[in-house]
Design a protein around this motif. Structure first.
Motif, mmCIF file in Angstrom:
data_model
loop_
_atom_site.group_PDB
_atom_site.id
_atom_site.type_symbol
_atom_site.label_atom_id
_atom_site.label_comp_id
_atom_site.label_asym_id
_atom_site.label_seq_id
_atom_site.Cartn_x
_atom_site.Cartn_y
_atom_site.Cartn_z
ATOM 1 N N LEU A 60 7.598 -2.115 0.386
ATOM 2 C CA LEU A 60 8.030 -1.029 -0.512
ATOM 3 C C LEU A 60 6.824 -0.379 -1.196
ATOM 4 C CD1 LEU A 60 11.094 -2.891 -2.109
ATOM 5 C CD2 LEU A 60 11.178 -1.163 -0.304
ATOM 6 N N GLU A 61 5.861 -1.200 -1.617
ATOM 7 C CA GLU A 61 4.640 -0.667 -2.253
ATOM 8 C C GLU A 61 3.888 0.239 -1.261
ATOM 9 O OE1 GLU A 61 3.576 -1.372 -5.414
ATOM 10 O OE2 GLU A 61 4.192 -3.417 -5.954
ATOM 11 N N TYR A 62 3.836 -0.182 -0.011
ATOM 12 C CA TYR A 62 3.140 0.605 1.021
ATOM 13 C C TYR A 62 3.824 1.968 1.201
ATOM 14 C CZ TYR A 62 1.574 1.993 5.715
ATOM 15 O OH TYR A 62 1.085 2.691 6.795
ATOM 16 N N TRP A 63 5.150 1.956 1.226
ATOM 17 C CA TRP A 63 5.900 3.211 1.397
ATOM 18 C C TRP A 63 5.749 4.133 0.187
ATOM 19 C CZ3 TRP A 63 10.796 0.379 3.576
ATOM 20 C CH2 TRP A 63 10.676 0.244 4.969
ATOM 21 N N LEU A 64 5.667 3.528 -0.999
ATOM 22 C CA LEU A 64 5.614 4.324 -2.230
ATOM 23 C C LEU A 64 4.220 4.924 -2.486
ATOM 24 C CD1 LEU A 64 7.176 5.161 -4.839
ATOM 25 C CD2 LEU A 64 6.422 3.004 -5.865
ATOM 26 N N HIS A 70 -1.240 7.129 -9.447
ATOM 27 C CA HIS A 70 -1.769 6.068 -10.325
ATOM 28 C C HIS A 70 -0.648 5.087 -10.690
ATOM 29 C CE1 HIS A 70 -5.364 8.517 -10.649
ATOM 30 N NE2 HIS A 70 -4.621 9.539 -11.041
ATOM 31 N N PRO A 71 -0.245 4.221 -9.726
ATOM 32 C CA PRO A 71 0.900 3.335 -9.998
ATOM 33 C C PRO A 71 0.690 2.441 -11.219
ATOM 34 C CG PRO A 71 -0.248 2.692 -7.965
ATOM 35 C CD PRO A 71 -0.816 4.011 -8.395
ATOM 36 N N HIS A 72 -0.577 2.066 -11.496
ATOM 37 C CA HIS A 72 -0.824 1.139 -12.608
ATOM 38 C C HIS A 72 -0.624 1.804 -13.968
ATOM 39 C CE1 HIS A 72 -2.013 -1.672 -9.634
ATOM 40 N NE2 HIS A 72 -3.036 -0.940 -9.229
ATOM 41 N N GLN A 73 -0.562 3.136 -13.979
ATOM 42 C CA GLN A 73 -0.338 3.832 -15.257
ATOM 43 C C GLN A 73 1.150 3.995 -15.565
ATOM 44 O OE1 GLN A 73 -2.608 7.480 -15.096
ATOM 45 N NE2 GLN A 73 -4.556 6.392 -14.791
ATOM 46 N N LEU A 74 1.993 3.643 -14.604
ATOM 47 C CA LEU A 74 3.442 3.775 -14.831
ATOM 48 C C LEU A 74 3.940 2.650 -15.734
ATOM 49 C CD1 LEU A 74 4.915 4.452 -11.256
ATOM 50 C CD2 LEU A 74 4.518 6.107 -13.070
ATOM 51 N N ASP A 75 4.982 2.942 -16.529
ATOM 52 C CA ASP A 75 5.695 1.856 -17.205
ATOM 53 C C ASP A 75 6.229 0.908 -16.122
ATOM 54 O OD1 ASP A 75 5.321 2.703 -19.726
ATOM 55 O OD2 ASP A 75 7.313 3.588 -20.014
ATOM 56 N N PRO A 76 6.168 -0.423 -16.355
ATOM 57 C CA PRO A 76 6.654 -1.357 -15.324
ATOM 58 C C PRO A 76 8.076 -1.039 -14.843
ATOM 59 C CG PRO A 76 5.497 -2.575 -17.029
ATOM 60 C CD PRO A 76 5.555 -1.137 -17.490
ATOM 61 N N LEU A 82 11.513 2.916 -8.964
ATOM 62 C CA LEU A 82 11.162 3.613 -7.718
ATOM 63 C C LEU A 82 11.231 2.659 -6.521
ATOM 64 C CD1 LEU A 82 8.217 5.838 -9.002
ATOM 65 C CD2 LEU A 82 10.406 6.670 -8.099
ATOM 66 N N LEU A 83 10.705 1.437 -6.690
ATOM 67 C CA LEU A 83 10.779 0.469 -5.586
ATOM 68 C C LEU A 83 12.227 0.149 -5.234
ATOM 69 C CD1 LEU A 83 7.988 -2.142 -6.545
ATOM 70 C CD2 LEU A 83 7.830 -0.297 -4.868
ATOM 71 N N SER A 84 13.071 0.020 -6.261
ATOM 72 C CA SER A 84 14.474 -0.318 -5.983
ATOM 73 C C SER A 84 15.194 0.841 -5.293
ATOM 74 C CB SER A 84 15.205 -0.746 -7.261
ATOM 75 O OG SER A 84 15.369 0.345 -8.135
ATOM 76 N N SER A 150 6.053 -8.471 4.359
ATOM 77 C CA SER A 150 5.777 -8.822 2.955
ATOM 78 C C SER A 150 5.366 -10.286 2.813
ATOM 79 C CB SER A 150 6.999 -8.527 2.078
ATOM 80 O OG SER A 150 6.841 -7.304 1.432
ATOM 81 N N ILE A 151 4.425 -10.686 3.627
ATOM 82 C CA ILE A 151 3.865 -12.043 3.575
ATOM 83 C C ILE A 151 2.357 -11.888 3.400
ATOM 84 C CG2 ILE A 151 3.478 -14.181 4.878
ATOM 85 C CD1 ILE A 151 6.377 -13.906 4.181
ATOM 86 N N PRO A 152 1.734 -12.604 2.448
ATOM 87 C CA PRO A 152 0.291 -12.420 2.241
ATOM 88 C C PRO A 152 -0.530 -12.783 3.486
ATOM 89 C CG PRO A 152 1.144 -14.220 0.878
ATOM 90 C CD PRO A 152 2.324 -13.564 1.492
ATOM 91 N N VAL A 153 -1.639 -12.083 3.650
ATOM 92 C CA VAL A 153 -2.488 -12.252 4.835
ATOM 93 C C VAL A 153 -2.961 -13.704 4.975
ATOM 94 C CG1 VAL A 153 -4.727 -11.619 5.845
ATOM 95 C CG2 VAL A 153 -3.221 -9.837 4.955
#
Length: 447
Positions: A60-64, A70-76, A82-84, A150-153
């Motif tokens: 979902l993060e990749y698609w968004l 600046h995703p880190h500036q968004l309110d959590p 947006l992800l949902s 969605s599995i860490p490398v």
């Protein structure tokens, strides 16, 4: 109170923001369900959205990413909203896109200021116009797998090294499938046939487990709310987790140590096989007083309290308390990274590193080493974990045996003769084998 405050979509977003901040997904969900009166359909949507967004977070993060500078500036909560929205749009085929977008914009309007509403509306419309980025654009093959599943490398690479490429791909593809609802029949008061008919009478659909002779899988309905559950005819337990005690094979009059016992699922399974009149008892240890109380409560609900001694003690100090050759059987269901439980606890995949497994290995060895002298000659010590990494499984057993020549490895037996053609004496169950939790079991006999 506005109308969006009680909708499953807003409650899911609120839960996701707290989980991202460190709350446990299952506790957070239970809390929300208990605080709001929701019908079964709304509970299902809420649960599906929370677990779905966590499971597919890297995807979902990749698609968004292309649509939010600046995703880190968004309110959590805006980020989770947006992800949902993307999750529902891409993964929930019964909900029309229009409904997803409209409700997402409505939540942004009610919960935020006009700027947030405009921002969310703009992002959704731009996604709709230009489409989501393709995985093919990711050049590195492991990174592509990581984003797709969605599995860490690091976990992809470690599994490939340990089980080969084909098995690794099969495991990671299975991890986003829903976990089964499985239970273990309490043989102290009931049997498979009675529990099956009790649950069927309460409107549930159940089938026998192919993994555990005491297991049932619920395919329709909620076992946890039934009268049969309240009475202690069964407990909720994964099918794989039921195998460790069966492999240890305690006899009716045995003195058994459950070295890392909380919350007591395996303790009560052991206790059901013992006979208090014959001197049978299980000493169940945990390092925390509140968890010791939990073991006691579970033993009482399962009608085996007369055979359970729940004790607050660090398993590494067991020799000081009990002395040599005290127990006929020992279960070390060791603290582990829990990577076999990713289906049930999806956030685990983002929280763990390989170094966690290496650090846990030392604790696991310390517990085995401390409990070993308290086992009688001829007795069996069963070592089990709910992880799938060699560092915490086979490596621990090999190191223990190298340091303790008085022990020998015997083949882990199962009633259903699982993996009969395996070349190892230990038993590794991977999440793709039977769609149960990943689990490891080794049985060590004192010569």
């Amino acid at each position: 109170m506005s109308s969006v405050d009680n909708t499953p979509r807003w409650l899911a977003v609120a839960a996701l923001a707290k989980i991202k901040d460190g709350a446990y997904s299952n506790l957070q969900l239970n809390q929300i369900i208990n605080q709001h009166s929701m019908d079964r359909r709304d509970i299902n949507l809420l649960t599906n959205m929370v677990y779905g967004v966590i499971q597919h977070r890297l995807t979902l993060e990749y698609w968004l990413k292309p649509f939010v500078r600046h995703p880190h500036q968004l309110d959590p909560w805006v980020h989770e909203l947006l992800l949902s929205a993307v999750y529902q749009w891409q993964f929930l085929d019964k909900i029309p896109q229009r409904a997803v977008f409209n409700e997402t914009i409505e939540i942004a309007k009610v919960k935020g200021h006009p700027g947030i509403r405009r921002f969310v509306t703009g992002v959704l419309h731009q996604m709709d116009r230009s489409g989501l980025p393709s995985f093919d654009a990711i050049e590195d093959a492991d990174e592509r797998l990581s984003v797709m599943f969605s599995i860490p490398v690091w976990l992809i690479q470690t599994l490939r090294d340990q089980v080969g490429d084909a098995k690794m791909q099969s495991i990671i593809a299975s991890l986003n499938q829903p976990a089964k609802q499985s239970l273990r029949v309490n043989t102290a008061v009931s049997d498979l046939a009675d529990v099956t008919s009790a649950l069927t009478n309460e409107g549930l659909t159940v089938e026998p487990s192919e993994i555990s002779p005491l297991g049932l899988v619920v395919t329709e309905g909620q076992a946890v709310t039934t009268e049969a559950m309240k009475y202690g005819m069964f407990t909720i337990q994964d099918e794989s987790a039921q195998l460790a005690v069966a492999a240890m094979d305690p006899q009716q009059g045995d003195q058994v140590l459950d070295a890392c016992a909380a919350p007591g699922g395996k303790t009560t399974q052991i206790a059901a096989m013992l006979d208090a009149d014959d001197g049978g008892e299980v000493v169940a240890l945990d390092i925390h007083a509140n968890k010791v109380r939990l073991i006691g409560q579970n033993a009482a609900r399962m009608h085996v309290a007369d055979r359970v001694a729940a004790t607050e003690l660090d398993a590494r100090k067991v020799g000081e308390e009990f002395g040599d050759q005290h127990f006929d059987r020992i279960l070390v269901d060791a603290p582990c990274s829990g990577l076999g439980l990713i289906r049930r606890k999806p956030e685990i995949r983002y929280e763990k590193q390989l170094s966690d497994s290496e650090n846990l290995q030392r604790i696991q060895l310390a517990i085995l080493t401390a409990t070993a002298p308290t086992l009688k000659k001829g007795g069996i010590m069963t070592y089990s974990t709910c992880t799938i990494l060699q560092q915490e499984n086979q490596d621990v057993v090999d190191q223990f045996l190298a340091a303790h020549p008085e022990f020998e490895l015997i083949k882990t037996a199962t009633k259903q003769n699982l993996k009969a053609d395996r070349t190892t004496d230990t038993l590794s169950i991977y999440p793709d084998d039977y769609l149960s939790d990943g689990f490891f079991i080794a049985c060590l006999r004192k010569k």
